[in-house]
Design a protein around this motif. Structure first.
Motif, short mmCIF file in Angstrom:
data_model
loop_
_atom_site.label_atom_id
_atom_site.label_comp_id
_atom_site.label_asym_id
_atom_site.label_seq_id
_atom_site.Cartn_x
_atom_site.Cartn_y
_atom_site.Cartn_z
N LYS A 141 -2.30 -13.42 40.37
CA LYS A 141 -1.25 -14.21 41.03
C LYS A 141 -0.29 -13.27 41.76
O LYS A 141 0.29 -12.37 41.15
CB LYS A 141 -0.43 -14.99 40.00
N LYS A 200 5.59 -26.48 41.50
CA LYS A 200 5.22 -26.31 40.08
C LYS A 200 6.44 -26.26 39.16
O LYS A 200 6.31 -26.56 37.98
CB LYS A 200 4.28 -25.13 39.86
N HIS A 225 -1.27 -28.51 28.53
CA HIS A 225 -2.44 -28.42 29.41
C HIS A 225 -2.57 -27.04 30.04
O HIS A 225 -3.66 -26.49 30.15
CB HIS A 225 -2.35 -29.48 30.52
N ASP A 226 -1.42 -26.49 30.45
CA ASP A 226 -1.43 -25.19 31.12
C ASP A 226 -2.04 -24.10 30.23
O ASP A 226 -2.77 -23.23 30.70
CB ASP A 226 0.01 -24.81 31.51
N SER A 245 0.84 -30.63 39.49
CA SER A 245 -0.60 -30.35 39.48
C SER A 245 -1.03 -29.75 40.82
O SER A 245 -1.84 -28.81 40.86
CB SER A 245 -1.40 -31.63 39.23
N ILE A 247 7.04 -34.73 30.07
CA ILE A 247 6.17 -34.27 31.16
C ILE A 247 6.06 -32.74 31.12
O ILE A 247 4.97 -32.17 31.22
CB ILE A 247 6.69 -34.75 32.53
N ARG A 280 2.64 -19.58 22.86
CA ARG A 280 3.63 -20.31 23.66
C ARG A 280 4.91 -20.34 22.84
O ARG A 280 4.86 -20.67 21.65
CB ARG A 280 3.09 -21.71 23.95
N ILE A 323 4.75 -35.31 38.89
CA ILE A 323 3.52 -34.93 38.18
C ILE A 323 2.45 -34.50 39.17
O ILE A 323 1.76 -33.50 38.96
CB ILE A 323 3.02 -36.06 37.27
N LEU A 328 1.83 -37.63 27.63
CA LEU A 328 2.05 -38.20 28.96
C LEU A 328 1.97 -39.73 28.91
O LEU A 328 2.79 -40.44 29.52
CB LEU A 328 0.97 -37.65 29.90
N GLU A 350 -0.02 -26.09 41.00
CA GLU A 350 -0.92 -25.26 40.19
C GLU A 350 -2.25 -25.03 40.91
O GLU A 350 -2.78 -23.93 40.92
CB GLU A 350 -1.18 -25.93 38.84
N ALA A 402 3.88 -31.79 28.08
CA ALA A 402 2.46 -32.07 28.32
C ALA A 402 1.88 -31.07 29.31
O ALA A 402 0.76 -30.58 29.13
CB ALA A 402 2.29 -33.50 28.87
N SER A 403 2.66 -30.71 30.33
CA SER A 403 2.13 -29.78 31.33
C SER A 403 1.90 -28.39 30.71
O SER A 403 0.93 -27.72 31.04
CB SER A 403 3.04 -29.71 32.57
N LEU A 404 2.77 -27.99 29.78
CA LEU A 404 2.56 -26.67 29.14
C LEU A 404 1.37 -26.69 28.18
O LEU A 404 0.61 -25.71 28.11
CB LEU A 404 3.83 -26.22 28.39
N LYS A 449 5.48 -14.29 25.96
CA LYS A 449 4.23 -14.40 26.72
C LYS A 449 3.71 -12.99 26.98
O LYS A 449 4.49 -12.04 27.04
CB LYS A 449 4.49 -15.07 28.07
N ASP A 454 -5.06 -21.82 31.30
CA ASP A 454 -4.89 -20.36 31.35
C ASP A 454 -5.57 -19.65 30.17
O ASP A 454 -5.49 -18.42 30.07
CB ASP A 454 -3.40 -19.98 31.30
C1 FPP Z 1 3.59 -23.06 33.64
O1 FPP Z 1 3.36 -22.18 34.68
C2 FPP Z 1 3.05 -24.40 34.00
C3 FPP Z 1 3.53 -25.23 34.93
C4 FPP Z 1 4.74 -24.88 35.70
C5 FPP Z 1 2.92 -26.55 35.24
C6 FPP Z 1 1.51 -26.72 34.79
C7 FPP Z 1 0.94 -27.99 35.32
C8 FPP Z 1 -0.23 -28.48 35.01
C9 FPP Z 1 -1.17 -27.79 34.08
C10 FPP Z 1 -0.64 -29.77 35.61
C11 FPP Z 1 -0.76 -30.85 34.57
C12 FPP Z 1 0.50 -31.60 34.46
C13 FPP Z 1 0.75 -32.54 33.48
C14 FPP Z 1 2.05 -33.24 33.49
C15 FPP Z 1 -0.17 -32.87 32.37
P1 FPP Z 1 2.93 -20.68 34.47
O2 FPP Z 1 1.48 -20.64 34.06
O3 FPP Z 1 3.32 -19.94 35.69
O4 FPP Z 1 3.89 -20.22 33.33
P2 FPP Z 1 3.58 -19.75 31.85
O5 FPP Z 1 3.54 -18.28 31.99
O6 FPP Z 1 4.77 -20.24 31.07
O7 FPP Z 1 2.30 -20.33 31.39
#
Ligand code: FPP
Ligand code: MG
Length: 327
Positions: free
Chosen positions: A238, A175, A88-89, A148, A81, A98, A144, A121, A151, A84-86, A228, A93
């Motif tokens: 943000k 998040k 997508h993230d 979302s 999970i 990464r 999950i 997922l 975010e 997958a979230s990263l 990053k 973004d």
């Molecule tokens: C990183 O945050 C990202 C998350 C904490 C979660 C992101 C969630 C989604 C995109 C929802 C979709 C979920 C699933 C399971 C498919 P950040 O952007 O603050 O950190 P970063 O700097 O590491 O990108």
């Protein structure tokens, strides 16, 4: 690069080796194309904090019994999970790095990155539900929508540029902390821990998770090897805890000036460095660190009911790691 969690992981070395084999077996595809993307994602995965938390919390509550399938299912699900979230993230973004490597969207384009996240997922749930571990799968699934939702709430606040401390805490809980908390609760559930112990593990995970995201938000202000881009959060408008604590303490005129700089940051990217300088001068980093430290102390307090053991030591060591991590 050496994994900073290597020493902590040594506490559950045998379980970790078994988990790695389990994950490799479950996350594969017969398509060479899909397989190559999955291999890339897992070759460049993070430190493995989430599955490590599952293994540690399971071992702590098992008392010498060997880990069984429930523990490995929980570890696999939280890692999939999170991964997958990263994936997508980085699409959301438009981020091209990464873990110090090009992101999936950078190498395979956004459309394939979205589908890769979907695949991971989907596999996570087919393996989880196929195992029959319904209560663990149900508990983890709840994260999950929180991920979302957190975010989406964050995006909403970066439009309006208004954020209270309570709203910030709610967003970082959803998040980040919710999944870290589920790692600890599900580790205990997989070990057959009673309700009180599950609650203690949940509290530890909640507090560790909040501190983890606060540290992440502090790191965005500090140049260093995070893998990053620096000041990314500010460039995305943000408001995170270092800036928030400053906004809470400065006079209205200075607050309006800072918010104006933030509001124009997309057209004037150099504003991000001006805001950072103000935040540092007004001791926003120190104020955020003090709040993070409180959460880490609370996490340690949750472990009080347990007798001393190498697993307790490892969980305490993890609080130190979270407070001091550089990436
Ligand atoms: C990183 O945050 C990202 C998350 C904490 C979660 C992101 C969630 C989604 C995109 C929802 C979709 C979920 C699933 C399971 C498919 P950040 O952007 O603050 O950190 P970063 O700097 O590491 O990108
Ligand atoms: Mg991101």
């Amino acid at each position: 690069m050496k994994n900073p969690l290597k020493n902590i992981r040594a506490t559950v070395e045998g379980d970790w080796a078994q988990y790695e084999r389990f994950l490799r077996k479950e996350l594969r595809s017969d398509s060479p194309y899909v397989h190559s993307i999955l291999n890339y994602v897992f070759a460049n995965r993070g430190k493995g904090l989430r599955p490590l938390l599952v293994l540690l919390c399971s071992a702590l509550n098992r008392e010498e019994r060997p880990a069984d399938q429930a523990t490995f299912i929980a570890a696999m699900m939280v890692e999939m999970i999170h991964t997958a979230s990263l994936v997508h993230d980085d699409v959301v973004d438009e981020a091209y790095m990464r873990h110090n490597h090009p992101s999936v969207n950078a190498l395979w384009r956004s459309r394939n990155a979205v589908l890769t996240g979907d695949f991971i997922l989907a596999r996570c749930f087919s393996v989880g539900l196929g195992s029959g571990q319904v209560s663990i799968v149900t508990h983890i699934t709840r994260c999950i929508d929180l991920l979302s939702e957190g975010e989406l709430q964050q995006n909403c606040h970066s439009q309006t540029l208004s954020l209270s401390r309570q709203e910030y805490m709610e967003i970082i809980y959803k998040k980040t902390a919710s999944l870290l908390s589920a790692c600890c609760t599900c580790g205990a559930m997989a070990a057959g821990a009673d309700h009180d112990r599950q609650r203690a593990m949940k509290f530890y995970g909640d507090q560790l998770g909040l501190a983890f995201q606060i540290r992440d938000d502090i790191l965005d202000y500090l140049p260093g090897p995070t893998g990053k881009p620096h000041l990314n959060d500010l460039r995305e408008r943000k408001i995170t805890l270092p800036l928030l604590t400053v906004l809470e303490t400065i006079p209205a005129a200075r607050r309006h000036k800072l918010l104006r700089l933030l509001s124009d940051v997309r057209s004037t990217p150099s504003n991000a460095a001006l805001i950072r300088d103000e935040v540092i001068a007004a001791r926003g980093i120190e104020m955020a660190e003090a709040i993070m430290d409180e959460h880490l102390q609370q996490a340690c307090r949750a472990l009080d009911p347990y007798p001393a053991s190498p697993f307790i030591e490892a969980l305490v060591e993890l609080t130190r790691f979270v407070g001091a991590r550089k990436d």
